[in-house]
Design an enzyme around this catalytic site. Sequence first.
Site, PDB file in Angstrom:
ATOM      1  N   ASP A 304       0.796  -1.222   0.000  1.00  0.00           N
ATOM      2  CA  ASP A 304       0.000   0.000   0.000  1.00  0.00           C
ATOM      3  C   ASP A 304       0.833   1.278   0.000  1.00  0.00           C
ATOM      4  O   ASP A 304       0.342   2.329  -0.383  1.00  0.00           O
ATOM      5  CB  ASP A 304      -0.968  -0.005   1.185  1.00  0.00           C
ATOM      6  CG  ASP A 304      -2.054  -1.059   1.001  1.00  0.00           C
ATOM      7  OD1 ASP A 304      -2.415  -1.333  -0.150  1.00  0.00           O
ATOM      8  OD2 ASP A 304      -2.527  -1.617   2.003  1.00  0.00           O
ATOM      9  N   TYR A 388     -10.091  -1.136   2.741  1.00  0.00           N
ATOM     10  CA  TYR A 388      -9.556  -1.058   4.096  1.00  0.00           C
ATOM     11  C   TYR A 388      -9.265   0.362   4.531  1.00  0.00           C
ATOM     12  O   TYR A 388      -8.932   1.210   3.714  1.00  0.00           O
ATOM     13  CB  TYR A 388      -8.226  -1.819   4.152  1.00  0.00           C
ATOM     14  CG  TYR A 388      -8.273  -3.042   5.033  1.00  0.00           C
ATOM     15  CD1 TYR A 388      -8.753  -4.247   4.554  1.00  0.00           C
ATOM     16  CD2 TYR A 388      -7.836  -2.981   6.353  1.00  0.00           C
ATOM     17  CE1 TYR A 388      -8.793  -5.368   5.367  1.00  0.00           C
ATOM     18  CE2 TYR A 388      -7.870  -4.103   7.163  1.00  0.00           C
ATOM     19  CZ  TYR A 388      -8.346  -5.290   6.667  1.00  0.00           C
ATOM     20  OH  TYR A 388      -8.388  -6.398   7.464  1.00  0.00           O
TER      21      TYR A 388
HETATM   22 NI    NI Z   1      -7.291  -7.745   7.543  1.00  0.00          NI
END
Ligand code: NI
Length: 646
Positions: A304, A388
């Site tokens: 990320d 997320y």
């Molecule tokens: Ni997770």
Amino acid sequence: MTGIKRRATAAKHPLEPLTAEEISAATRILKAEQDLEDSHRFVSVVLREPPKEKVLGFDNGENGEPVEREAFAILLDRSDGKAYEAVVSLSEGAVRSFEHVPGVQPQVILDEVFECEEIVQESPEVQEALRKRGIEEFDGVMVDPWSAGHYGDEEEGRLLRGLVWIKQGGPDDNGYAHPVENLVVYVNTNEGRVARVEDYGVVPVPQQPGNYTPDAVGELRTGLKPFEITQPEGVSFEVDGHEVRWQKWRFRIGFTPREGLVLYAVGYEDDGRVRPILYRASLSEMVVPYGDPAPVHRRKNAFDAGEYNIGTLANPLELGCDCLGEIRYFDAVMSDTSGEPYAIKNAVCMHEEDFGLLWKHTDFRTEKVEVRRSRRLVVSFIATVGNYEYGFFWYMYQDGNIEFEVKLTGILSTGAVEPGEKPRYGQLLNQDGLYAPIHQHFFNVRLDMNIDGQENTVYEVNTESAPPGDENPVGNAFYTEATPLRTESEAQRVIDPFKARYWKVVNPSVENTAGEPVGYKLVPHQNVLPFAQPDASVIKRAGFMTRHLWVTPHDRDEMHAAGDYPNQHQGGAGLPEWTGQDRPVENTDVVVWYTFGSHHAARLEDWPVMPVQYAGFALQPVGFFDRNPALDVPPPEANGHCGYSG
Ligand code: NI
């Protein structure tokens, strides 16, 4: 440049992030000098941090000259797929260098995320695959652009690996409740086209909704009375530009597209002198390897930071929601794809928190009580990476502790099995076949240590049982043993909770009151190792996650644990490559790299949105101070509200 402007430049601290004007100037200079075409996309434009000696010289006032302001830019030419790195001198108004970097793919650009979704939505081949699954409306097709990785069978070019979900009945639906299993769409983002569609067969799309907004949840609980933090006399910190002073702490805040929040020049005032602890601290890389061998999930492993520039994904934070109390915000100023500046408002939040007990003792004979309340300074940002959320929190405490905590929340990346089937590599979430594959999240933090000066040594400290014998007559004895990690190969270590293992960074030239070198220890919190096979692509590409501790000698070009360009990289770059030199790391300017993992075997309770999970570590003074440094924290106000009699 006018004389007035020169003085303004001279006054600026060399680690102040680039302003919007400086980003504009860098882009203007680059475009003019290099005759850049419209096909050039700006991946990032950031401050090129000056060499450490210049920054330290500036801080010490030794350097009469202003430190040169430089911008570092990464560019991508869509027309031929070539990547470029540029250095622009803002002080001189000139391009210092402009170089093609062969064979790399820079980070995913935000525009590509949205383009990828459109390209997939409009693809006749994808629409055909969706019709096979009974989907006739394509407005709700939601595409998460996973990085392609490197498996050797991909098409040439700059790729994203689009995975598909369906938002049912409008844009506010939680699409992760409706995964389109067995469909993978590779998109070439430079060419703006679908490169390959893989369809491994129809699995019914789970229908049960997974919405979590108040209107979807139904009746909300009652009984919560207002809880307000008031600081009637204001905050206890001072901010000058990006420099922060709080209690005895001094540090600077920075923000980069790649790392997000950066802390610089962290020091603690002791006896009228600010003693350095860290020169620079940041998230150097992260990766999320999935453990499910199913076709859609086997290549899920997002880097990320290095693949998605997590700083560019920072949320604008709002008062009273993400942080509570008297808050000081910092904007993050970055460049868009055309090199123009934009700000994420309130990207970084700083505030104080009451943290319960700091220290206490009751003399039970006299019934006299001494108690101090702990307060911590919190500096944080939160990024949304597709499904997320990651919150990154630095905490400074009055007793010299520093803590880094990642808060993991958001929505699980889901898959589907035939109803009635039970997946081995994930947790079933309902009887429609919706499931969440098992996965891990690994973070690597780069800590450029500066314990009372540049020359530091790292020790591993284990606790050992003493063998029975004359020295240990009743068998109770145990002790700590510290072993110096002298080279890069010796300094590749993993945690061992059964030895109460920690690592400490000391300055061998500065002694504390016990005649021992002053130091800080790195205290692991919960941690784990990867489960992927040693020859798996993700292990080669994220070699940093195979060790929790790495130590390198300082090099300003070694910044990212998986190398400069992990996107579609075959692997081996970063820490495994650098430490292959096996350089000495004793009594020198050391950089400590700590990897920590959060293991995620999903629970039903993680659906449809995950309560926060925590991961991180602490840095604690160990003989850095001669006694409890928080003795001088004053007692709580004796106005009776503390609920004790002193
Ligand atoms: Ni997770």
